[in-house]
Design a protein around this motif. Structure first.
Motif, PDB file in Angstrom:
ATOM      1  N   THR A   1      33.631  31.482  29.612  1.00  0.00           N
ATOM      2  CA  THR A   1      34.191  30.845  30.814  1.00  0.00           C
ATOM      3  C   THR A   1      34.489  29.378  30.581  1.00  0.00           C
ATOM      4  OG1 THR A   1      32.958  32.403  32.184  1.00  0.00           O
ATOM      5  CG2 THR A   1      33.799  30.420  33.263  1.00  0.00           C
TER       6      THR A   1
ATOM      7  N   THR B   1      38.038  27.675  31.004  1.00  0.00           N
ATOM      8  CA  THR B   1      38.134  26.601  31.978  1.00  0.00           C
ATOM      9  C   THR B   1      38.840  25.388  31.401  1.00  0.00           C
ATOM     10  OG1 THR B   1      36.119  27.361  33.085  1.00  0.00           O
ATOM     11  CG2 THR B   1      36.799  25.101  33.497  1.00  0.00           C
TER      12      THR B   1
ATOM     13  N   LEU C   1      38.199  20.251  37.872  1.00  0.00           N
ATOM     14  CA  LEU C   1      37.086  21.126  37.503  1.00  0.00           C
ATOM     15  C   LEU C   1      35.767  20.607  38.031  1.00  0.00           C
ATOM     16  CD1 LEU C   1      37.871  21.984  33.766  1.00  0.00           C
ATOM     17  CD2 LEU C   1      38.239  23.401  35.772  1.00  0.00           C
TER      18      LEU C   1
ATOM     19  N   PRO D   1      35.175  22.471  43.016  1.00  0.00           N
ATOM     20  CA  PRO D   1      34.193  23.484  43.448  1.00  0.00           C
ATOM     21  C   PRO D   1      33.187  22.944  44.459  1.00  0.00           C
ATOM     22  CG  PRO D   1      34.501  23.581  41.079  1.00  0.00           C
ATOM     23  CD  PRO D   1      35.212  22.358  41.544  1.00  0.00           C
TER      24      PRO D   1
ATOM     25  N   THR E   1      32.816  24.302  48.267  1.00  0.00           N
ATOM     26  CA  THR E   1      31.523  24.829  48.714  1.00  0.00           C
ATOM     27  C   THR E   1      31.048  24.117  49.969  1.00  0.00           C
ATOM     28  OG1 THR E   1      30.953  25.368  46.422  1.00  0.00           O
ATOM     29  CG2 THR E   1      29.159  25.274  48.017  1.00  0.00           C
TER      30      THR E   1
ATOM     31  N   GLU F   1      31.029  31.503  46.367  1.00  0.00           N
ATOM     32  CA  GLU F   1      32.069  32.440  45.933  1.00  0.00           C
ATOM     33  C   GLU F   1      33.456  31.975  46.357  1.00  0.00           C
ATOM     34  OE1 GLU F   1      30.865  36.058  47.699  1.00  0.00           O
ATOM     35  OE2 GLU F   1      29.395  36.569  46.128  1.00  0.00           O
TER      36      GLU F   1
ATOM     37  N   PRO G   1      35.641  29.568  43.301  1.00  0.00           N
ATOM     38  CA  PRO G   1      36.584  30.104  42.300  1.00  0.00           C
ATOM     39  C   PRO G   1      37.843  30.697  42.903  1.00  0.00           C
ATOM     40  CG  PRO G   1      34.618  31.482  42.456  1.00  0.00           C
ATOM     41  CD  PRO G   1      34.337  30.241  43.233  1.00  0.00           C
TER      42      PRO G   1
ATOM     43  N   TYR H   1      40.054  27.744  43.583  1.00  0.00           N
ATOM     44  CA  TYR H   1      40.519  27.223  42.298  1.00  0.00           C
ATOM     45  C   TYR H   1      41.626  28.099  41.722  1.00  0.00           C
ATOM     46  CZ  TYR H   1      40.284  25.168  37.649  1.00  0.00           C
ATOM     47  OH  TYR H   1      40.609  24.541  36.472  1.00  0.00           O
ATOM     48  N   GLY H   2      41.469  29.415  41.829  1.00  0.00           N
ATOM     49  CA  GLY H   2      42.516  30.312  41.347  1.00  0.00           C
ATOM     50  C   GLY H   2      43.803  30.174  42.132  1.00  0.00           C
TER      51      GLY H   2
END
Length: 369
Positions: free
Chosen positions: A261, A265, A288, A292, A296, A311, A314, A317-318
């Motif tokens: 990962t 990344t 990066l 996140p 969150t 959860e 990500p 981010y995608g």
């Protein structure tokens, strides 16, 4: 002609050194003002930025795709961790960082020579295998490398001269945690100055020539294999140095921190920021690091529990990565640079005579009326 080239090189070097000095001073001042948690985040951004900078030179300037840079970070991290096991380190911290970089350079040289004849998916597959295999070595040699638990890193004491310099600039005494952030940021600035000069030098132009047209580069007398190996070694050195800083900041070197990962990344970071751009690599590292945590926190504000908020990161981010690829194919910095060039070219275009005459005629008619 040679004197003009020499003066141009000196001006570029002076500009980069000045920018690096300003960035170092600003970084120290910012790190002294933020909280300990934010300082740790900025340190994480620094070591990710170093690794992404090396990878963006390899992929963006030389055209080699590596999916195994997390392995070189692991090599640098474990080298630094082995030197920082006892209360007294085996050597001064700059020497330890150089040793971790040297070990990564040796491994990168071996891998680079072996992969010099590989292209495209074959090179990506070889480096992918490296990223999968290297963390497993820590489990195989658990007696030396700590197995699944990894190695605990002891942060050395803050040198007196460094504490005096920080106190002179910020009027505060640095703690050990903030000391690692200072070191990470200063190393980031130094690496970026070196890489910026390297990319503008003859070596950087050689890498671009190999990336753009291998046949033309070979006809021009460029040794393709040597160029690829050199680019791979420089990129591996950056990753090894970043891994050593990561071990210093996180204070542990464990296989779970260097999974596949991490390598993927880093690739995502340079794609988001813009291939071949050092500023883009830093922008990708910032995304990066901070995205996140922000997502969150936003999920918690919406009433989600901790698991669902984690959860959500990500997923966002995608989505951001897909939007950047669709709307800004050259990355954030690359698209901004393209927009600036188009705007400058549009403003530099001479006015259309017919349109100017029509505008003048309309203005005259309105004045007569």
């Amino acid at each position: 002609m040679s004197s003009l080239l020499a003066s141009a090189r000196q001006s570029v070097l002076a500009r980069h050194l000045t920018a690096g000095l300003v960035a170092a001073v600003v970084g120290i001042l910012v790190l002294s003002l933020v909280s300990e948690f934010r300082a740790t985040q900025l340190a994480a951004m620094a070591y990710l930025g170093i690794a992404a900078a090396g990878l963006t030179l390899l992929t963006g300037l030389n055209g080699q795709l590596s999916l195994g840079h997390g392995a070189f970070m692991a090599i640098g991290a474990y080298t630094a961790a082995l030197c920082l096991q006892d209360a007294e380190p085996l050597a001064p911290l700059p020497v330890i960082l150089l040793a971790a970089t040297a070990v990564a350079v040796l491994v990168g040289l071996v891998v680079g020579i072996a992969a010099a004849r590989l292209h495209g998916p074959y090179l990506a597959g070889a480096t992918l295998a490296l990223a999968v295999a290297v963390p497993g070595l820590a489990i195989f040699w658990d007696g030396t490398l700590g197995g699944e638990q990894g190695l605990t890193v002891r942060v050395p004491d803050v040198p007196a001269w460094f504490a005096d310099a920080v106190f002179f600039l910020t009027a505060t005494d640095p703690t050990r945690g903030r000391y690692t952030a200072y070191v990470a940021w200063l190393v980031l600035v130094a690496v970026f100055v070196l890489l910026a000069n390297l990319s503008r030098s003859r070596v950087g132009r050689t890498w671009r020539a190999v990336r753009d047209d291998e046949v033309a580069a070979e006809l021009a007398g460029i040794n393709l294999a040597r160029s690829r190996v050199l680019a791979f070694v420089v990129s591996a050195a950056c990753a090894g140095l970043a891994g050593a800083l990561m071990a210093l900041v996180v204070r542990i070197a464990a296989p779970s921190g260097f999974t596949l990962t991490l390598s993927l990344t880093l690739v995502a970071a340079i794609v988001l920021g813009g291939l071949g751009s050092l500023v883009g690599a830093l922008a990708g590292a910032a995304l990066l690091t901070f995205l996140p945590q922000l997502v969150t926190q936003f999920g918690g504000d919406l009433g989600l529990d901790d698991v669902r908020s984690a959860e959500l990161a990500p997923l966002v981010y995608g989505v951001v990565m897909v939007l950047v690829i669709l709307l800004a194919p050259t990355g954030l910095v690359g698209s901004l640079r393209t927009w600036r060039h188009r705007r400058a070219a549009r403003s530099a275009q001479p006015p259309d005579p017919e349109r100017t005459s029509t505008t003048h005629h309309n203005t005259t008619e309105r004045a007569r009326a």
